[in-house]
Design an enzyme around this catalytic site. Structure first.
Site, mmCIF file in Angstrom:
data_model
loop_
_atom_site.group_PDB
_atom_site.id
_atom_site.type_symbol
_atom_site.label_atom_id
_atom_site.label_comp_id
_atom_site.label_asym_id
_atom_site.label_seq_id
_atom_site.Cartn_x
_atom_site.Cartn_y
_atom_site.Cartn_z
ATOM 1 N N LYS A 130 0.506 -1.033 0.366
ATOM 2 C CA LYS A 130 0.487 0.136 -0.073
ATOM 3 C C LYS A 130 0.497 1.546 0.150
ATOM 4 C CE LYS A 130 -4.108 1.742 2.652
ATOM 5 N NZ LYS A 130 -4.321 1.435 3.855
ATOM 6 N N SER A 205 -9.617 1.383 2.287
ATOM 7 C CA SER A 205 -8.483 2.075 1.816
ATOM 8 C C SER A 205 -7.340 1.639 1.317
ATOM 9 C CB SER A 205 -7.836 2.981 2.728
ATOM 10 O OG SER A 205 -7.476 2.603 3.416
ATOM 11 N N SER A 229 -10.246 -0.537 5.977
ATOM 12 C CA SER A 229 -9.331 -0.603 5.057
ATOM 13 C C SER A 229 -8.744 -1.739 4.777
ATOM 14 C CB SER A 229 -8.318 0.789 5.723
ATOM 15 O OG SER A 229 -9.063 1.781 5.582
#
Ligand code: NAG
Length: 528
Positions: A130, A205, A229
């Site tokens: 990420k 996310s 997320s």
């Protein structure tokens, strides 16, 4: 349960407001209808259908080279990423060089395969990360346009430990601005699509991770989770994801840094296509704290106590769980009872109706020293120049904002936050106590990950509170694994959360392995 008059009024206003925005959206949003039902192409290289554990074993045994594995993933990413927009910056050349070094190391190793396995359990396996994690030499923006030139100068500790275990970062993946929304959209990189239907959301996310993993462009990845997320993108993209007990995997060198009490609620953990990779990746990510989780302790699934929580007891502003997901959770209960000879007890917690308010309240509390969390509009803006939400909204209307509607909405919503309500705090403390007592050290529970399968992109704007099902677990601080359970009639992934008491991460992780066997785990997006 009957709704009070106040709740009915709130519900009506909420539906009117979101309905109004939805109408505007229908009129003004660019059409993505040409994407409806389109999927990523089928996987042709069998190397892409092996777990990280299997790949590392094959590399050590010289049955395949790391260069071949990394190249297979590069080819797949080049095939699918133009459709997904999941990887926002790759490091293909560096990854191939590192893979060549791995192959040389394997060639020269004379101490035997076990030594390599012990020292380098992920030797030669590609890893996606990420973008909000610092990966040396890679962009580190948190999706903010004004940070577009910021590069990480160090590796965040979990990345460093995974590299030291032999994994090879292959690229970094998209997030919403500041990782604070359920879709991975920002004006630096654009929006990430779902591999099972390109017009649908990849979630957020950690949506870039979810999308590239679900689309078989990566085998293992890492995410972070303060409201869902890790779990929402894993659910939407049909993969496994583990929200670790907070405080085990460090958040050091992630953007944005935590403030207030966020460190108590944020978790970092693995995201992957194959359940057997969850524990090895988590163990490495945990670094010196791995011992806290006793991951090596054998789990006997037949001796655990099982609970199913069917819903949030009817929160007025959160959408109810869809029928297919209610049925799915019942099927999981039946399979557990049939296969393991256990009894799964249904439990209902009325306090769950207040999940969203609990999340909002606890996120806003000051830390131990009385320091308030950094306001969202402050971290959203350039240093020293907080975003003014109303003004930003006006700019947005004219297409002049560098921020997304979701971020501006969150900043506006923050302005309306009042003092923490003693009632909500009381409800949360009661829920915490009841759940911890129920679960002990041998209880696991099932709970819906989300009320529906992956929606069309931007639809979450009109149902902003559906993160309630994941968010409440953050404020409770419990470990939970999102497990994929196959595809629905439309070919979209569906799944369930499996949670346990604090630090009992090994329990849901063991259930995940069982559920993968029982329901088939990750399924390739079918050929279009
Ligand atoms: C929650 O599930 C229970 C058991 O299936 C059901 O009786 C109840 O009506 C459900 N509540 C809501 C709000 O969906």
């Amino acid at each position: 349960m009957a709704l009070s008059l106040l709740e009915m009024v709130k519900l009506l206003v909420f539906k009117l407001v979101t309905g109004f925005f939805y109408m505007l959206y229908k009129i003004f949003a660019p059409s993505r209808s040409h994407l409806i039902g389109k999927k990523v192409p089928p996987v042709s290289d069998p190397l892409l259908l092996m777990s990280a554990k299997q790949l590392a074993t094959k590399i050590r045994k010289k049955e395949v080279t790391s260069v071949e594995v990394v190249q297979a993933y590069i080819d797949r990413i080049q095939e699918v990423n133009p459709l997904l927009n999941a990887i926002v910056k790759d490091r293909f050349d560096a990854a191939l060089q590192e893979a060549a070094l791995v192959d040389k190391l394997v060639e020269e190793e004379t101490d035997g395969e076990e030594v390599l396995e012990d020292r380098l359990p992920l030797l030669g396996v590609p890893l996606s990360v990420k973008e909000s994690y610092a990966v040396q030499g890679m962009p580190y923006t948190g999706g903010l346009v004004h940070r577009k030139d910021v590069m990480a100068t160090v590796d965040s500790p979990p990345v460093a430990w995974l590299k030291r275990a032999g994994a090879i970062p292959i690229g970094v993946t998209n997030t919403p601005e500041l990782c604070m929304w359920g879709e991975s959209h920002n004006h630096l990189y654009g929006i990430t699509n779902n591999p099972y239907d390109l017009c649908r959301t990849a979630g957020g996310s950690s949506g870039g991770e979810g999308s590239i993993l679900g689309g078989a462009g990566s085998v293992i990845g890492i995410g972070s989770d303060i409201a869902g997320s890790i779990r929402m993108p894993c659910f939407f993209n049909g993969i496994f994801g583990h929200k670790t007990t907070p405080g085990v995997v460090t958040s050091e060198h992630q953007y944005p840094p935590t403030t207030g009490r966020h460190e108590e609620y944020v978790s970092n953990g693995p995201m992957c296509r194959y359940a057997e990779d969850l524990v090895p990746v988590l163990r490495i990510m945990s670094g010196p704290n791995a011992h806290m989780l006793n991951l090596d302790e054998e789990v006997d699934l037949k001796t655990l106590r099982y609970f199913t929580i069917p819903n949030d007891s009817g929160a007025p502003l959160v959408y109810p769980v869809s029928q297919e997901l209610i049925d799915l959770q019942k099927r999981v209960v039946e399979r557990l009872e049939e296969d393991l000879g256990v009894k799964v007890e249904e439990v209902n917690f009325p306090e769950l109706r207040h999940s969203v308010q609990m999340w909002n309240t606890y996120m806003g509390l000051p830390d131990k020293d009385g320091k308030q969390p950094e306001p969202f509009n402050v971290i959203l803006g350039e240093p020293g120049r907080p975003v003014r939400p109303m003004w930003e909204f006006v700019k947005w209307l004219f297409g002049r904002s560098t921020h997304t509607f979701a971020s501006i909405g969150l900043a506006l919503q923050e302005m309306t936050c009042g003092k923490p309500s003693p009632f909500i705090i009381e409800q949360k403390e009661k829920l915490q106590k009841d759940m911890e007592e129920l679960l002990g050290t041998d209880g696991v529970f099932l709970y819906p990950t989300h009320p529906r399968a992956a929606p069309i992109t931007h639809h979450p704007l009109f149902r902003p509170l559906d993160f309630a099902y994941t968010g409440v677990i953050n404020v409770l601080g419990l470990p939970v694994t999102q497990c994929p359970l196959g595809l629905n009639d439309q070919g979209l992934p569906i799944g369930v959360q499996v949670g346990a008491g604090k630090l009992q991460d090994r329990l849901p992780l063991a259930v995940a392995l069982y559920l993968e066997k029982a329901f088939g785990g990750w399924k390739e997006p079918e050929a279009a």
